[in-house]
Write an enzyme that holds these catalytic residues in place. Sequence first.
Site, PDB file in Angstrom:
ATOM      1  N   TYR A 141     -52.630 -53.133-154.274  1.00  0.00           N
ATOM      2  CA  TYR A 141     -51.794 -51.997-153.865  1.00  0.00           C
ATOM      3  C   TYR A 141     -51.001 -51.420-155.037  1.00  0.00           C
ATOM      4  CZ  TYR A 141     -52.285 -52.428-148.773  1.00  0.00           C
ATOM      5  OH  TYR A 141     -52.743 -52.428-147.491  1.00  0.00           O
ATOM      6  N   LYS A 189     -59.435 -66.201-152.437  1.00  0.00           N
ATOM      7  CA  LYS A 189     -60.881 -66.100-152.653  1.00  0.00           C
ATOM      8  C   LYS A 189     -61.155 -66.781-153.996  1.00  0.00           C
ATOM      9  CE  LYS A 189     -65.011 -64.647-151.593  1.00  0.00           C
ATOM     10  NZ  LYS A 189     -65.802 -65.180-150.466  1.00  0.00           N
ATOM     11  N   ASP A 221     -62.640 -65.086-146.278  1.00  0.00           N
ATOM     12  CA  ASP A 221     -63.738 -64.777-145.351  1.00  0.00           C
ATOM     13  C   ASP A 221     -63.800 -65.812-144.223  1.00  0.00           C
ATOM     14  OD1 ASP A 221     -64.478 -66.658-147.266  1.00  0.00           O
ATOM     15  OD2 ASP A 221     -66.512 -65.875-147.553  1.00  0.00           O
ATOM     16  N   ASP A 245     -52.911 -57.635-145.229  1.00  0.00           N
ATOM     17  CA  ASP A 245     -53.034 -56.378-144.478  1.00  0.00           C
ATOM     18  C   ASP A 245     -54.165 -56.514-143.458  1.00  0.00           C
ATOM     19  OD1 ASP A 245     -52.618 -53.601-143.875  1.00  0.00           O
ATOM     20  OD2 ASP A 245     -54.406 -53.157-145.065  1.00  0.00           O
ATOM     21  N   ASP A 249     -53.870 -57.322-139.060  1.00  0.00           N
ATOM     22  CA  ASP A 249     -54.464 -56.437-138.042  1.00  0.00           C
ATOM     23  C   ASP A 249     -55.426 -57.231-137.169  1.00  0.00           C
ATOM     24  OD1 ASP A 249     -53.176 -54.139-139.030  1.00  0.00           O
ATOM     25  OD2 ASP A 249     -54.979 -52.908-138.736  1.00  0.00           O
TER      26      ASP A 249
HETATM   27  C1  IPM Z   1     -49.364 -51.821-142.966  1.00  0.00           C
HETATM   28  C2  IPM Z   1     -50.041 -50.498-143.197  1.00  0.00           C
HETATM   29  C3  IPM Z   1     -49.722 -50.024-144.602  1.00  0.00           C
HETATM   30  C4  IPM Z   1     -50.273 -51.064-145.561  1.00  0.00           C
HETATM   31  C5  IPM Z   1     -50.237 -48.629-144.943  1.00  0.00           C
HETATM   32  C6  IPM Z   1     -49.788 -47.589-143.929  1.00  0.00           C
HETATM   33  C7  IPM Z   1     -49.852 -48.198-146.334  1.00  0.00           C
HETATM   34  O1  IPM Z   1     -51.405 -50.592-142.964  1.00  0.00           O
HETATM   35  O2  IPM Z   1     -48.131 -51.848-142.988  1.00  0.00           O
HETATM   36  O3  IPM Z   1     -50.058 -52.808-142.752  1.00  0.00           O
HETATM   37  O4  IPM Z   1     -51.465 -51.026-145.894  1.00  0.00           O
HETATM   38  O5  IPM Z   1     -49.489 -51.933-145.984  1.00  0.00           O
HETATM   39 MN    MN Z   2     -52.025 -52.556-142.284  1.00  0.00          MN
END
Ligand code: IPM
Ligand code: MN
Length: 361
Positions: A141, A189, A221, A245, A249
Amino acid sequence: MKLKILVTAGDGVGPEVTNEAVAVLKEVASAGGHTFEFDAKRIGGVAIVQDGTPLPAETVAAALSSDAVLLGAVGGNEFNSMPADKRPEAGLLGIRSALGGFANLRPAFAFKELAINSPLRPEIVEGADILFVRELLGGLYFGKPREWNKEKKEAWNTMRYTREEVARVARIAFQLAQKRKKKLTSVDKANVLEVSQLWRATVNEVAAEFPDVTVEHQYVDAMSMHLMNRPRDFDVVLTENLFGDILTDESSVITGSMGMLPSATLGGKVNLYEPVHGSAPDIAGKGLANPVGAIMSAALLLRHSAGLEKEAVSIETAVRKVLEQGFRTTDLVRGKAQGLTVLSTTEMGAKVREAVKLLLA
Ligand code: IPM
Ligand code: MN
């Protein structure tokens, strides 16, 4: 207790959900005789439109002079064709780096009442309670060099970490593990990447300071699979920025809806609290958004920025009670809403508030 809170509601459902979180915080303040002062500033798409930048200097200044920042969400379809450094997301990355918080805590836990919402079988998710600690200021990032060279038709990013960047986030993860089940899983990794080899070696060094915590290492993975097969086996999970990240999710399916999940970013000058979900432009302004992720983020704010543990727990308990009573926002209903009461964003906020009031009375 006096607290100055900056609200950066942002885009899409951000304003709706942060409104409910603020209302819950006001309830807590009046129940306990606390003074919470709220200020509001723009970030993301709304700031691009009104100020010409996703992160106005005024927002950064206000954030740095507050005790905590509560953020909604950023992003909108109309900005999708803009270059990365001009998009709403740049505002979010900018405020993260301005505040300096490097440890992003993202709990992923199963609610008994919501087990049916998960695509995973109830016997797999029930009892799962994971705390991700995602490194937030390093890796791909922020690593340099980074460029999209249009002439060469080539682009590159850099996954870079220093030992110190790994050690400081690892320490926070170990400290949190000490207060939980004393188990830490570090994700990397290391079978391919040098940066992961440094990560693993550093985590092992830091582990020596925490002999009471058991450490295991998983490749990212394999970890993505274990999280779905046996989520209950994990307690604190430490990851670099991009892996975290993705895995957080993925792990929101344990909870059944991303709308439930909060986050806290610690370690910098001012802590930042935001729901894990995004701006959800498709449902914005319709009263359909689930405010619980933002409300639970407010609970984390009370815990980590104000030391108001009892009040934080009261919010978390209130959310459980409201679910037990069958109240749901639409994202929490699968198929027929039998025996459930479907509520709008503001109605859900009001239910949680009522329950908090009872708990603190
Ligand atoms: C999160 C989001 C952010 C990230 C984006 C919106 C920049 O996906 O907070 O997980 O990738 O960190
Ligand atoms: Mn995210």
